[in-house]
Design a protein around this motif. Sequence first.
Motif, PDB file in Angstrom:
ATOM      1  N   ILE A 187       0.850  -1.193   0.000  1.00 41.77           N
ATOM      2  CA  ILE A 187       0.000   0.000   0.000  1.00 41.77           C
ATOM      3  C   ILE A 187       0.883   1.240   0.000  1.00 41.77           C
ATOM      4  O   ILE A 187       1.649   1.468   0.937  1.00 41.77           O
ATOM      5  CB  ILE A 187      -0.943   0.015   1.219  1.00 41.77           C
ATOM      6  N   ARG A 188       0.746   2.015  -1.062  1.00 41.51           N
ATOM      7  CA  ARG A 188       1.545   3.236  -1.191  1.00 41.51           C
ATOM      8  C   ARG A 188       0.740   4.438  -0.695  1.00 41.51           C
ATOM      9  O   ARG A 188      -0.450   4.565  -0.987  1.00 41.51           O
ATOM     10  CB  ARG A 188       1.943   3.451  -2.648  1.00 41.51           C
ATOM     11  N   THR A 189       1.410   5.305   0.062  1.00 40.57           N
ATOM     12  CA  THR A 189       0.787   6.531   0.558  1.00 40.57           C
ATOM     13  C   THR A 189       1.403   7.716  -0.167  1.00 40.57           C
ATOM     14  O   THR A 189       2.624   7.897  -0.147  1.00 40.57           O
ATOM     15  CB  THR A 189       0.994   6.678   2.078  1.00 40.57           C
ATOM     16  N   VAL A 190       0.565   8.516  -0.793  1.00 42.64           N
ATOM     17  CA  VAL A 190       1.027   9.676  -1.555  1.00 42.64           C
ATOM     18  C   VAL A 190       0.434  10.943  -0.948  1.00 42.64           C
ATOM     19  O   VAL A 190      -0.782  11.009  -0.698  1.00 42.64           O
ATOM     20  CB  VAL A 190       0.614   9.572  -3.038  1.00 42.64           C
ATOM     21  N   LYS A 191       1.282  11.930  -0.702  1.00 47.89           N
ATOM     22  CA  LYS A 191       0.812  13.220  -0.177  1.00 47.89           C
ATOM     23  C   LYS A 191       0.506  14.164  -1.336  1.00 47.89           C
ATOM     24  O   LYS A 191       1.326  14.353  -2.239  1.00 47.89           O
ATOM     25  CB  LYS A 191       1.860  13.847   0.738  1.00 47.89           C
ATOM     26  N   ILE A 192      -0.679  14.722  -1.303  1.00 49.71           N
ATOM     27  CA  ILE A 192      -1.081  15.705  -2.306  1.00 49.71           C
ATOM     28  C   ILE A 192      -1.495  16.966  -1.552  1.00 49.71           C
ATOM     29  O   ILE A 192      -2.607  17.060  -1.034  1.00 49.71           O
ATOM     30  CB  ILE A 192      -2.250  15.186  -3.164  1.00 49.71           C
ATOM     31  N   ASN A 214      -3.367  16.747   1.816  1.00 50.85           N
ATOM     32  CA  ASN A 214      -4.112  15.490   1.837  1.00 50.85           C
ATOM     33  C   ASN A 214      -3.195  14.314   1.506  1.00 50.85           C
ATOM     34  O   ASN A 214      -2.120  14.477   0.925  1.00 50.85           O
ATOM     35  CB  ASN A 214      -5.273  15.549   0.836  1.00 50.85           C
ATOM     36  N   THR A 215      -3.642  13.132   1.883  1.00 51.62           N
ATOM     37  CA  THR A 215      -2.925  11.906   1.536  1.00 51.62           C
ATOM     38  C   THR A 215      -3.869  10.944   0.834  1.00 51.62           C
ATOM     39  O   THR A 215      -5.086  10.938   1.092  1.00 51.62           O
ATOM     40  CB  THR A 215      -2.360  11.211   2.796  1.00 51.62           C
ATOM     41  N   ALA A 216      -3.304  10.164  -0.045  1.00 50.92           N
ATOM     42  CA  ALA A 216      -4.088   9.154  -0.759  1.00 50.92           C
ATOM     43  C   ALA A 216      -3.350   7.828  -0.697  1.00 50.92           C
ATOM     44  O   ALA A 216      -2.121   7.786  -0.703  1.00 50.92           O
ATOM     45  CB  ALA A 216      -4.290   9.586  -2.208  1.00 50.92           C
ATOM     46  N   LYS A 217      -4.096   6.749  -0.598  1.00 57.55           N
ATOM     47  CA  LYS A 217      -3.512   5.411  -0.528  1.00 57.55           C
ATOM     48  C   LYS A 217      -3.960   4.605  -1.730  1.00 57.55           C
ATOM     49  O   LYS A 217      -5.114   4.689  -2.174  1.00 57.55           O
ATOM     50  CB  LYS A 217      -3.929   4.707   0.761  1.00 57.55           C
ATOM     51  N   ALA A 218      -3.033   3.802  -2.250  1.00 53.43           N
ATOM     52  CA  ALA A 218      -3.346   2.952  -3.394  1.00 53.43           C
ATOM     53  C   ALA A 218      -2.457   1.726  -3.367  1.00 53.43           C
ATOM     54  O   ALA A 218      -1.311   1.783  -2.896  1.00 53.43           O
ATOM     55  CB  ALA A 218      -3.162   3.716  -4.692  1.00 53.43           C
TER      56      ALA A 218
END
Length: 291
Positions: A44-49, A52-56
Amino acid sequence: MLRLSLLFLASLALSGAAFGQAIVLKDGSRIPDVEFTMDGDKIIRTVKIGENTAKAELPRQNIAYLDWPEPPELLEAKDLMAQAKTEEAIALLKKSLDFFQKFETVEGNWYQPVFFAYVETLSQAGKFEETIKMLPQLRTLPLSPEQKMTLRIIQLDIDRQTSTEYTSIMAEAESILSDTDDSSVGASIWMIIADIHAKKKEWEKALMAYLRIPVFYGTQMQRVPDAELKAGQMLVNMKRFEDAQALFTRIAESYKGSAIAETAVKSKAAINGMKNEPEQEEEASAPAEKS
């Protein structure tokens, strides 16, 4: 100058990041270990935008290789063994093994070295049944000459526990000692030799063999606590109770919080106040008979 300094610091930061633990994707991008977690077998990768953060989920087919320095758990486990904290060492290596097992087919993973260290630690900790279960898988891995030697020692230790063919086991032990001057090998072999003498109730020979480890192989700290405890037990069998009490006291103080320290405290309590038996001292100090 200020601009140059800032550029230099920035380059250092980028350099440090480049050599950190990371997954490298086939497009060349890097995912540092702080940006992904494992959910079972899923990555599971966590990306900061912005804020906010998004997981995929990261598809495994996108992974090119792992850029991963030597796992610190390999050294930390040895340090824990040196403190007689065997259960903690095993648990640490098992956690690392579970992680790398999920990347077993990915280039750059540390599954094989961690698995080998895990089995070796199980053997050193006296986890007999668990070690035997792992050996068939261990033998299928590509091993270095040093690892093959260690595997030979692990098998000899198993033979020591399952066979009474002490003559052949001792011959193999002496053969291994003559093949190498590696201190880790020497410490392992002398533990086996000492254990055989103990099983044969040759208390003084066992005592001297156990004591060789802290005296001559003190750099192999992961072996020292168990050797010292067993030396104390041999002193009890020789009725050198005062000497045993002193050794148990030192073990309890040196390895506080460990199972070995607890055993030393209990062993000391069982003989507390007892004196060395003079006749036993005389036997211990008499010249050894030639066989």
